[in-house]
Write a protein that holds these residues in place. Structure first.
Motif, PDB file in Angstrom:
ATOM      1  N   ASP A 131       0.819  -1.212   0.000  1.00  0.00           N
ATOM      2  CA  ASP A 131       0.000   0.000   0.000  1.00  0.00           C
ATOM      3  C   ASP A 131       0.853   1.263   0.000  1.00  0.00           C
ATOM      4  O   ASP A 131       0.459   2.286  -0.596  1.00  0.00           O
ATOM      5  N   ARG A 132       2.012   1.219   0.670  1.00  0.00           N
ATOM      6  CA  ARG A 132       2.904   2.382   0.653  1.00  0.00           C
ATOM      7  C   ARG A 132       3.315   2.709  -0.775  1.00  0.00           C
ATOM      8  O   ARG A 132       3.373   3.872  -1.182  1.00  0.00           O
ATOM      9  N   ILE A 133       3.623   1.678  -1.535  1.00  0.00           N
ATOM     10  CA  ILE A 133       4.059   1.875  -2.919  1.00  0.00           C
ATOM     11  C   ILE A 133       2.891   2.347  -3.780  1.00  0.00           C
ATOM     12  O   ILE A 133       3.021   3.304  -4.555  1.00  0.00           O
ATOM     13  N   ALA A 134       1.733   1.694  -3.631  1.00  0.00           N
ATOM     14  CA  ALA A 134       0.557   2.075  -4.424  1.00  0.00           C
ATOM     15  C   ALA A 134       0.152   3.518  -4.143  1.00  0.00           C
ATOM     16  O   ALA A 134      -0.200   4.266  -5.060  1.00  0.00           O
ATOM     17  N   TRP A 140       5.758  -3.393 -13.817  1.00  0.00           N
ATOM     18  CA  TRP A 140       5.391  -4.009 -12.546  1.00  0.00           C
ATOM     19  C   TRP A 140       6.323  -3.516 -11.445  1.00  0.00           C
ATOM     20  O   TRP A 140       7.394  -2.986 -11.721  1.00  0.00           O
ATOM     21  N   VAL A 141       5.869  -3.714 -10.211  1.00  0.00           N
ATOM     22  CA  VAL A 141       6.672  -3.401  -9.031  1.00  0.00           C
ATOM     23  C   VAL A 141       6.667  -4.618  -8.113  1.00  0.00           C
ATOM     24  O   VAL A 141       5.618  -5.223  -7.875  1.00  0.00           O
ATOM     25  N   GLN A 142       7.848  -4.963  -7.613  1.00  0.00           N
ATOM     26  CA  GLN A 142       7.986  -6.048  -6.641  1.00  0.00           C
ATOM     27  C   GLN A 142       8.317  -5.455  -5.269  1.00  0.00           C
ATOM     28  O   GLN A 142       9.434  -5.001  -5.026  1.00  0.00           O
ATOM     29  N   PRO A 143       7.358  -5.412  -4.336  1.00  0.00           N
ATOM     30  CA  PRO A 143       7.663  -4.939  -2.983  1.00  0.00           C
ATOM     31  C   PRO A 143       8.519  -5.961  -2.224  1.00  0.00           C
ATOM     32  O   PRO A 143       8.326  -7.179  -2.364  1.00  0.00           O
ATOM     33  N   VAL A 144       9.436  -5.455  -1.435  1.00  0.00           N
ATOM     34  CA  VAL A 144      10.321  -6.304  -0.627  1.00  0.00           C
ATOM     35  C   VAL A 144      10.353  -5.748   0.792  1.00  0.00           C
ATOM     36  O   VAL A 144      10.712  -4.584   1.000  1.00  0.00           O
ATOM     37  N   GLY A 145       9.981  -6.581   1.757  1.00  0.00           N
ATOM     38  CA  GLY A 145       9.971  -6.151   3.154  1.00  0.00           C
ATOM     39  C   GLY A 145      11.129  -6.752   3.922  1.00  0.00           C
ATOM     40  O   GLY A 145      10.944  -7.704   4.680  1.00  0.00           O
ATOM     41  N   GLN A 146      12.328  -6.210   3.712  1.00  0.00           N
ATOM     42  CA  GLN A 146      13.486  -6.762   4.418  1.00  0.00           C
ATOM     43  C   GLN A 146      13.788  -6.032   5.723  1.00  0.00           C
ATOM     44  O   GLN A 146      14.596  -6.513   6.510  1.00  0.00           O
ATOM     45  N   PHE A 147      13.136  -4.891   5.955  1.00  0.00           N
ATOM     46  CA  PHE A 147      13.230  -4.227   7.256  1.00  0.00           C
ATOM     47  C   PHE A 147      11.954  -4.557   8.033  1.00  0.00           C
ATOM     48  O   PHE A 147      11.086  -3.705   8.254  1.00  0.00           O
ATOM     49  N   ARG A 148      11.842  -5.809   8.419  1.00  0.00           N
ATOM     50  CA  ARG A 148      10.616  -6.353   9.006  1.00  0.00           C
ATOM     51  C   ARG A 148      10.112  -5.508  10.171  1.00  0.00           C
ATOM     52  O   ARG A 148      10.883  -5.071  11.015  1.00  0.00           O
ATOM     53  N   TRP A 149       8.780  -5.308  10.140  1.00  0.00           N
ATOM     54  CA  TRP A 149       8.061  -4.588  11.197  1.00  0.00           C
ATOM     55  C   TRP A 149       8.427  -3.111  11.277  1.00  0.00           C
ATOM     56  O   TRP A 149       8.116  -2.446  12.271  1.00  0.00           O
ATOM     57  N   SER A 150       9.109  -2.590  10.261  1.00  0.00           N
ATOM     58  CA  SER A 150       9.376  -1.149  10.235  1.00  0.00           C
ATOM     59  C   SER A 150       8.572  -0.531   9.104  1.00  0.00           C
ATOM     60  O   SER A 150       7.987  -1.230   8.271  1.00  0.00           O
ATOM     61  N   ALA A 151       8.548   0.803   9.063  1.00  0.00           N
ATOM     62  CA  ALA A 151       7.854   1.512   7.988  1.00  0.00           C
ATOM     63  C   ALA A 151       8.747   1.703   6.769  1.00  0.00           C
ATOM     64  O   ALA A 151       8.362   2.367   5.815  1.00  0.00           O
ATOM     65  N   HIS A 152       9.928   1.093   6.792  1.00  0.00           N
ATOM     66  CA  HIS A 152      10.892   1.230   5.693  1.00  0.00           C
ATOM     67  C   HIS A 152      10.551   0.229   4.595  1.00  0.00           C
ATOM     68  O   HIS A 152      10.423  -0.967   4.865  1.00  0.00           O
ATOM     69  N   VAL A 153      10.412   0.703   3.369  1.00  0.00           N
ATOM     70  CA  VAL A 153       9.929  -0.118   2.255  1.00  0.00           C
ATOM     71  C   VAL A 153      10.971  -0.179   1.147  1.00  0.00           C
ATOM     72  O   VAL A 153      11.539   0.846   0.754  1.00  0.00           O
ATOM     73  N   GLU A 154      11.225  -1.369   0.645  1.00  0.00           N
ATOM     74  CA  GLU A 154      12.109  -1.567  -0.508  1.00  0.00           C
ATOM     75  C   GLU A 154      11.271  -2.056  -1.684  1.00  0.00           C
ATOM     76  O   GLU A 154      10.207  -2.667  -1.509  1.00  0.00           O
ATOM     77  N   LEU A 155      11.801  -1.845  -2.889  1.00  0.00           N
ATOM     78  CA  LEU A 155      11.091  -2.334  -4.075  1.00  0.00           C
ATOM     79  C   LEU A 155      12.053  -2.480  -5.236  1.00  0.00           C
ATOM     80  O   LEU A 155      13.121  -1.861  -5.279  1.00  0.00           O
ATOM     81  N   ALA A 156      11.664  -3.327  -6.183  1.00  0.00           N
ATOM     82  CA  ALA A 156      12.307  -3.402  -7.493  1.00  0.00           C
ATOM     83  C   ALA A 156      11.207  -3.271  -8.524  1.00  0.00           C
ATOM     84  O   ALA A 156      10.066  -3.698  -8.298  1.00  0.00           O
ATOM     85  N   SER A 157      11.534  -2.669  -9.659  1.00  0.00           N
ATOM     86  CA  SER A 157      10.512  -2.420 -10.669  1.00  0.00           C
ATOM     87  C   SER A 157      11.086  -2.607 -12.060  1.00  0.00           C
ATOM     88  O   SER A 157      12.301  -2.583 -12.254  1.00  0.00           O
ATOM     89  N   ALA A 158      10.184  -2.795 -13.018  1.00  0.00           N
ATOM     90  CA  ALA A 158      10.569  -2.972 -14.408  1.00  0.00           C
ATOM     91  C   ALA A 158       9.887  -1.924 -15.264  1.00  0.00           C
ATOM     92  O   ALA A 158       8.664  -1.752 -15.178  1.00  0.00           O
ATOM     93  N   PHE A 159      10.675  -1.234 -16.073  1.00  0.00           N
ATOM     94  CA  PHE A 159      10.169  -0.275 -17.063  1.00  0.00           C
ATOM     95  C   PHE A 159      10.555  -0.763 -18.452  1.00  0.00           C
ATOM     96  O   PHE A 159      11.608  -1.398 -18.625  1.00  0.00           O
ATOM     97  N   SER A 160       9.748  -0.466 -19.422  1.00  0.00           N
ATOM     98  CA  SER A 160      10.081  -0.787 -20.819  1.00  0.00           C
ATOM     99  C   SER A 160       9.571   0.311 -21.716  1.00  0.00           C
ATOM    100  O   SER A 160       8.718   1.119 -21.330  1.00  0.00           O
ATOM    101  N   ARG A 161      10.085   0.335 -22.940  1.00  0.00           N
ATOM    102  CA  ARG A 161       9.589   1.281 -23.923  1.00  0.00           C
ATOM    103  C   ARG A 161       9.705   0.667 -25.304  1.00  0.00           C
ATOM    104  O   ARG A 161      10.582  -0.168 -25.549  1.00  0.00           O
ATOM    105  N   ALA A 162       8.808   1.049 -26.153  1.00  0.00           N
ATOM    106  CA  ALA A 162       8.852   0.534 -27.511  1.00  0.00           C
ATOM    107  C   ALA A 162      10.050   1.127 -28.239  1.00  0.00           C
ATOM    108  O   ALA A 162      10.381   2.305 -28.044  1.00  0.00           O
TER     109      ALA A 162
END
Length: 396
Positions: free
Chosen positions: A72-75, A371-393
């Motif tokens: 939800d933080r990312i969205a 797309w976005v891949q959320p990653v919660g490696q700072f468990r139980w904290s409000a710190h959010v990590e993510l990886a994402s993919a962009f493309s273009r024609a």
């Protein structure tokens, strides 16, 4: 009475009518008097120090609601920029897997306190248990109290802990040890507790006091020399999740640029030829030496991407780009990326807000956020990590 429907960015539960409640989980009930009645997603916090310790803010959430909070933080950040995309299920690191952390220490009245600081405070919570630190690192907390007491710590100090290939790596800042007795105490501590390295920094840079074997961290199957307190993904599980996402986003590319490459978390895990740009000289030299030793086709360059970002002409040489900037994002570099003809981009971020800002710039320049891949490696904290993919024609 109102039902908590979501958790805000700083951890408060929010009802449908906009009321806030501390330490509330989705599904909890908030009474008119402000009492929180636990619901199906409210768990008993496992640690005695919660909520005083600032290391965790969300131990009252079960895994399902915590994973939703991360997504939800990312969205929410994307929505604020008028963007939306597929947000994949959050990948959470298990408890007690943090391999990198900074604790604080203070000596007063002959007693040493060690732990994280309290939320919104400089007060140190004296750590007696921890459900996020790797057990190997937590096992050093009590012995460190005794060591710092023996070293007569009388001020505030920081303890940078990293779990390296050879064992725990410690950098103590604000600690002095200038006589034979304290030097012997440090050596005895390291030998007794299987410490890989101890370095002290009293304001003039790290000085190694114990390192019987060169300290490394293995990235992409390659041992890399680890500078004291160097940046490293917080958990091995989090690193694996981010690497997998980056490999997917750049799949098939034979020439890749890795920007803000650090020690080579992504550069050493990617196939093909990789150009790696990094502004920190010690990390860059470690990556360069590791790549040369294993004859990996990685070509590092010392480059401050804030002052001298790669231009669109330089970027156009690559089939894909990976970017993993600090929390502030990469506004200057993203402007050039938006104007480039690179067909694919993997963007890794530790700040949904700066990521969404940069994503808006990219999308305005003709990119698509796939797309976005959320990653919660700072468990139980409000710190959010993510990886994402962009493309273009490709251009016609």
């Amino acid at each position: 009475m109102s039902t908590i429907i979501r958790v805000a960015a700083r951890g408060d539960g929010i009802t449908v009518d906009g009321r806030h409640a501390a330490f509330a989980a989705p599904g909890d009930t908030l009474t008119e008097a402000g009492e929180v009645i636990p619901g199906p997603h409210h768990q008993s916090p496992p640690c005695r120090h919660f909520p005083d310790c600032g290391g965790c803010q969300l131990q009252h959430l079960d895994d399902a609601s915590y994973a939703r909070f991360v997504a939800d933080r990312i969205a929410g950040a994307l929505d604020a920029q008028g963007l939306a995309t597929t947000i994949r299920p959050t990948l959470l690191s298990p408890p007690r897997t943090r391999r990198r952390a900074t604790l604080h220490a203070e000596g007063k009245g002959g007693r040493v306190t060690i732990g994280f600081t309290a939320e919104k405070s400089h007060a140190i919570i004296d750590m007696r248990e921890c459900h996020i630190l790797h057990p190997t690192l937590f096992a050093l907390v009590a012995p460190l109290r005794a060591l710092l007491q023996r070293l007569r710590l009388k001020r505030r100090a920081d303890i940078h802990l990293t779990l390296a290939d050879q064992g725990p790596d410690l950098l103590l800042t604000g600690v002095t040890a200038n006589d034979l007795a304290t030097a012997e105490a440090i050596t005895a501590f390291a030998q007794a507790h299987g410490v890989a390295r101890i370095a002290l920094d009293d304001g003039f840079g790290p000085e190694t006091r114990w390192e019987p074997e060169a300290v490394t961290i293995t990235l992409g199957g390659v041992p890399v020399s680890l500078p004291p307190a160097a940046f490293l993904q917080a958990t091995a599980e989090g690193e694996a999740a981010l690497v997998a996402a980056v490999r997917e986003a750049t799949h098939g590319a034979t020439t890749i640029a890795d920007l803000f490459a650090g020690l080579g978390t992504f550069a050493l895990a990617l196939p093909g030829r990789v150009y790696a740009a990094e502004g920190a000289r010690d990390g860059l030299l470690s990556l360069k030496a590791a790549a040369e030793a294993r004859q990996r086709p990685v070509f590092p360059e010392h480059r401050d991407l804030f002052r001298r970002p790669l231009t669109s002409v330089e970027l156009d040489r690559f089939a894909a780009v990976v970017i993993d900037p600090p929390r502030a994002g990469a506004r200057e570099q993203v402007i050039h990326l938006a104007a480039s003809k690179v067909p694919r981009l993997a963007y890794v971020s530790c700040n949904p807000s700066s990521f969404a800002r940069d994503a808006k710039t990219l999308c305005d320049g003709g990119w698509r956020l796939d797309w976005v891949q959320p990653v919660g490696q700072f468990r139980w904290s409000a710190h959010v990590e993510l990886a994402s993919a962009f493309s273009r024609a490709p251009s016609p």
